[in-house]
Design an enzyme around this catalytic site. Structure first.
Site, PDB file in Angstrom:
ATOM      1  N   CYS A 192       0.822  -1.224   0.000  1.00 25.43           N
ATOM      2  CA  CYS A 192       0.000   0.000   0.000  1.00 25.43           C
ATOM      3  C   CYS A 192       0.854   1.271   0.000  1.00 25.43           C
ATOM      4  O   CYS A 192       0.343   2.356  -0.209  1.00 25.43           O
ATOM      5  CB  CYS A 192      -0.971   0.010   1.186  1.00 25.43           C
TER       6      CYS A 192
ATOM      7  N   HIS B 279      -1.422  11.634  15.363  1.00 29.48           N
ATOM      8  CA  HIS B 279      -2.043  10.959  14.228  1.00 29.48           C
ATOM      9  C   HIS B 279      -1.031   9.938  13.718  1.00 29.48           C
ATOM     10  O   HIS B 279       0.123  10.279  13.443  1.00 29.48           O
ATOM     11  CB  HIS B 279      -2.393  11.959  13.119  1.00 29.48           C
TER      12      HIS B 279
ATOM     13  N   HIS C 285      -4.333   5.042   9.494  1.00 32.01           N
ATOM     14  CA  HIS C 285      -5.696   4.510   9.459  1.00 32.01           C
ATOM     15  C   HIS C 285      -5.660   2.987   9.555  1.00 32.01           C
ATOM     16  O   HIS C 285      -4.638   2.367   9.257  1.00 32.01           O
ATOM     17  CB  HIS C 285      -6.398   4.937   8.167  1.00 32.01           C
TER      18      HIS C 285
ATOM     19  N   ASP D  45      -8.794  -5.013   5.481  1.00 30.02           N
ATOM     20  CA  ASP D  45      -8.304  -5.825   4.362  1.00 30.02           C
ATOM     21  C   ASP D  45      -6.915  -6.428   4.628  1.00 30.02           C
ATOM     22  O   ASP D  45      -6.156  -6.688   3.708  1.00 30.02           O
ATOM     23  CB  ASP D  45      -8.285  -5.000   3.079  1.00 30.02           C
TER      24      ASP D  45
ATOM     25  N   ARG E 182      -5.518  -4.188   8.744  1.00 33.29           N
ATOM     26  CA  ARG E 182      -4.291  -3.578   8.228  1.00 33.29           C
ATOM     27  C   ARG E 182      -4.173  -2.189   8.826  1.00 33.29           C
ATOM     28  O   ARG E 182      -4.890  -1.271   8.461  1.00 33.29           O
ATOM     29  CB  ARG E 182      -4.317  -3.486   6.703  1.00 33.29           C
TER      30      ARG E 182
ATOM     31  N   CYS F 206      -2.373   0.867   8.659  1.00 35.65           N
ATOM     32  CA  CYS F 206      -1.565   1.553   7.664  1.00 35.65           C
ATOM     33  C   CYS F 206      -1.002   2.809   8.349  1.00 35.65           C
ATOM     34  O   CYS F 206      -1.742   3.758   8.612  1.00 35.65           O
ATOM     35  CB  CYS F 206      -2.473   1.895   6.489  1.00 35.65           C
TER      36      CYS F 206
END
Length: 149
Positions: free
Chosen positions: A64, A101, A104, A108, A117, A119
């Site tokens: 990704c 932060h 996310h 999947d 996942r 990410c």
């Protein structure tokens, strides 16, 4: 147990990119993160608070463009919030103590490892190598780190 918190000193030490990502909910460009291809054994901690977030044993290649993990090292160290920015419905991941932060979480990931996942932006993380975990106060997490041969 260590106390993790967001301090003005920690914020002042952030690079402009780390500040943008962690404090302004930014996202680093895909494929550019320092830890994307890291295969070393250790843990990833919040760049702001130092709280342990992810173990190398939960990292996987998702293609990704960002480091991906199947689960946090300790669920109490992350918070998940609804994110409806940019015309999408997503789940934002933030550090619980540093309120950084991180990225996310998506449904999947590898099905045989829970299907999630995480990410995560490299700019929100600091990597602590397995060999340094004890001396840096993360010895309690060594059992969650795989030895990479």
């Amino acid at each position: 147990m260590s106390k993790y918190s967001k301090t003005p000193d920690a914020i002042a030490k952030l690079s402009p990119e780390q500040y943008r990502v962690t404090q302004e909910s930014g996202t680093e460009l895909p494929g550019t993160g320092e830890y994307l291809d890291n295969k070393e054994s250790g843990i990833y901690v919040d760049i702001v608070s130092g709280e342990p977030l992810f173990a190398s044993s939960e990292k996987f290649e998702s293609a990704c463009g960002w480091p991906s993990f199947t689960k946090p090292i300790n669920a109490a160290h992350v918070t998940e919030l609804q994110d409806r920015t940019h015309g999408m419905a997503r789940t934002e991941v933030r550090s619980a103590h540093g309120d950084s932060h991180l990225g996310h979480v998506f449904p999947d990931g590898p099905a045989d490892r829970g299907g999630l996942r995480y990410c995560i932006n490299s700019a929100s993380l600091r990597f602590v190598h397995r060999d340094d975990m004890e001396s840096e106060g993360y010895g309690a997490y060594i059992d969650q780190v795989e030895e990479i041969v």
